[in-house]
Motif scaffolding. Structure first.
Motif, PDB file in Angstrom:
ATOM      1  N   VAL A  21      55.024  32.684  42.111  1.00 12.31           N
ATOM      2  CA  VAL A  21      54.269  33.801  41.224  1.00 12.31           C
ATOM      3  C   VAL A  21      53.088  34.173  41.803  1.00 12.31           C
ATOM      4  O   VAL A  21      52.149  33.441  42.074  1.00 12.31           O
ATOM      5  N   GLY A  22      53.336  35.372  42.336  1.00  9.18           N
ATOM      6  CA  GLY A  22      52.058  36.293  42.887  1.00  9.18           C
ATOM      7  C   GLY A  22      51.114  36.942  42.045  1.00  9.18           C
ATOM      8  O   GLY A  22      51.500  37.703  40.978  1.00  9.18           O
ATOM      9  N   GLY A  23      49.942  36.597  42.111  1.00  8.00           N
ATOM     10  CA  GLY A  23      48.891  37.279  41.301  1.00  8.00           C
ATOM     11  C   GLY A  23      47.834  37.898  42.219  1.00  8.00           C
ATOM     12  O   GLY A  23      48.118  37.975  43.329  1.00  8.00           O
ATOM     13  N   LYS A  24      46.774  38.190  41.791  1.00  5.20           N
ATOM     14  CA  LYS A  24      45.772  38.904  42.735  1.00  5.20           C
ATOM     15  C   LYS A  24      44.385  38.606  42.198  1.00  5.20           C
ATOM     16  O   LYS A  24      44.093  38.612  40.761  1.00  5.20           O
ATOM     17  N   GLU A  25      43.435  38.249  43.030  1.00  5.90           N
ATOM     18  CA  GLU A  25      42.216  37.935  42.592  1.00  5.90           C
ATOM     19  C   GLU A  25      41.315  39.204  42.375  1.00  5.90           C
ATOM     20  O   GLU A  25      41.365  40.187  43.229  1.00  5.90           O
ATOM     21  N   PRO A  30      34.505  41.016  35.332  1.00  7.94           N
ATOM     22  CA  PRO A  30      34.396  40.041  34.255  1.00  7.94           C
ATOM     23  C   PRO A  30      35.909  39.066  34.213  1.00  7.94           C
ATOM     24  O   PRO A  30      36.820  39.729  34.123  1.00  7.94           O
ATOM     25  N   GLU A  31      35.513  38.023  34.196  1.00 11.73           N
ATOM     26  CA  GLU A  31      36.787  36.938  34.107  1.00 11.73           C
ATOM     27  C   GLU A  31      37.649  37.438  33.248  1.00 11.73           C
ATOM     28  O   GLU A  31      39.135  37.408  33.349  1.00 11.73           O
ATOM     29  N   ALA A  37      44.292  41.185  34.704  1.00 11.89           N
ATOM     30  CA  ALA A  37      44.798  42.141  35.643  1.00 11.89           C
ATOM     31  C   ALA A  37      45.697  41.025  36.620  1.00 11.89           C
ATOM     32  O   ALA A  37      46.815  41.242  37.012  1.00 11.89           O
ATOM     33  N   ASP A  38      45.065  39.760  36.744  1.00 11.63           N
ATOM     34  CA  ASP A  38      45.958  39.006  37.600  1.00 11.63           C
ATOM     35  C   ASP A  38      47.280  38.608  36.918  1.00 11.63           C
ATOM     36  O   ASP A  38      48.110  38.386  37.504  1.00 11.63           O
ATOM     37  N   GLU A  39      47.290  38.224  35.488  1.00 13.55           N
ATOM     38  CA  GLU A  39      48.319  38.231  34.892  1.00 13.55           C
ATOM     39  C   GLU A  39      49.480  39.466  35.101  1.00 13.55           C
ATOM     40  O   GLU A  39      50.859  39.167  35.005  1.00 13.55           O
ATOM     41  N   ILE A 130      41.201  51.378  39.736  1.00 13.19           N
ATOM     42  CA  ILE A 130      40.095  51.541  38.818  1.00 13.19           C
ATOM     43  C   ILE A 130      38.994  50.399  38.778  1.00 13.19           C
ATOM     44  O   ILE A 130      37.843  50.435  38.779  1.00 13.19           O
ATOM     45  N   LEU A 131      39.825  49.246  38.770  1.00 14.51           N
ATOM     46  CA  LEU A 131      38.938  47.999  38.801  1.00 14.51           C
ATOM     47  C   LEU A 131      38.143  47.978  40.024  1.00 14.51           C
ATOM     48  O   LEU A 131      36.983  47.360  40.095  1.00 14.51           O
ATOM     49  N   THR A 132      38.659  48.432  41.233  1.00 11.35           N
ATOM     50  CA  THR A 132      37.925  48.561  42.453  1.00 11.35           C
ATOM     51  C   THR A 132      36.880  49.379  42.277  1.00 11.35           C
ATOM     52  O   THR A 132      35.538  49.295  42.657  1.00 11.35           O
ATOM     53  N   ARG A 133      36.928  50.702  41.664  1.00 17.34           N
ATOM     54  CA  ARG A 133      35.991  51.545  41.717  1.00 17.34           C
ATOM     55  C   ARG A 133      34.952  51.328  40.526  1.00 17.34           C
ATOM     56  O   ARG A 133      33.661  51.414  40.729  1.00 17.34           O
ATOM     57  N   VAL A 134      35.282  50.741  39.561  1.00 15.30           N
ATOM     58  CA  VAL A 134      34.332  50.426  38.374  1.00 15.30           C
ATOM     59  C   VAL A 134      33.691  48.949  38.810  1.00 15.30           C
ATOM     60  O   VAL A 134      32.391  49.066  38.437  1.00 15.30           O
ATOM     61  N   TYR A 135      34.097  48.136  39.327  1.00 17.85           N
ATOM     62  CA  TYR A 135      33.493  46.798  39.396  1.00 17.85           C
ATOM     63  C   TYR A 135      33.222  46.385  40.902  1.00 17.85           C
ATOM     64  O   TYR A 135      32.300  45.978  41.524  1.00 17.85           O
ATOM     65  N   GLN A 136      34.526  46.561  41.588  1.00 20.19           N
ATOM     66  CA  GLN A 136      34.371  45.845  43.160  1.00 20.19           C
ATOM     67  C   GLN A 136      33.558  46.564  44.054  1.00 20.19           C
ATOM     68  O   GLN A 136      32.646  45.819  44.732  1.00 20.19           O
TER      69      GLN A 136
END
Length: 155
Positions: A21-25, A30-31, A37-39, A130-136
């Protein structure tokens, strides 16, 4: 077969599905948003395309709420994120496409229009952007800046 196992005639487990099962960190997200997103990525990895898309839509909404944008339907929240500069106009379009896809899997007649792996992969790629631009990216810039300032003695 997803989530099952195969027995040999002796009753022993021969194989387990899914094998991986592949996820992503998302370390700077925020957790509660990162875990969703991982799910979504885990869902994609086992072929649960509709689930992956529905979770991506939830990530967009949670991102808006994390920025204090809580009123209105998701379309209004997305527009407000762009208005406040949380996301760019290009990211606004991406967020709306995630919303459209999420609405499709939640409200449409699923038997008529199948959701392909490619559909889900593209929606999750937009979510990741979106997550990259907003948080990462802001967190990465802050780390680089902090190290530079430490090297320069606070300049």
């Amino acid at each position: 077969m997803i989530g099952g196992y195969v027995h040999q005639s002796s009753g022993e487990v021969n194989d387990w599905w899914p094998r991986h099962v592949g996820g992503k960190e998302f370390p700077d997200v925020p957790e509660h948003i990162a875990s969703t997103a991982d799910e979504a990525h885990q869902s994609l990895s086992i072929g649960a395309h509709r689930g992956a898309i529905a979770l991506a839509r939830a990530v967009v909404e949670a991102t808006a709420k994390d920025h204090g944008i809580t009123k209105g339907m998701l379309d209004k929240k997305i527009d407000e994120m762009a208005k406040q500069g949380v996301i760019s106009d290009a990211m606004k379009d991406a967020a709306h496409e995630i919303r459209f896809a999420g609405n499709e899997v939640a409200h449409a007649d699923l038997a008529e229009e199948p959701i392909t792996k490619e559909d889900a992969e593209e929606v999750l790629a937009l979510m990741d952007a979106i997550l990259t631009r907003v948080y990462q990216e802001p967190a990465q810039v802050a780390r680089v800046r902090q190290r530079r300032e430490e090297r320069r003695g606070g300049e």
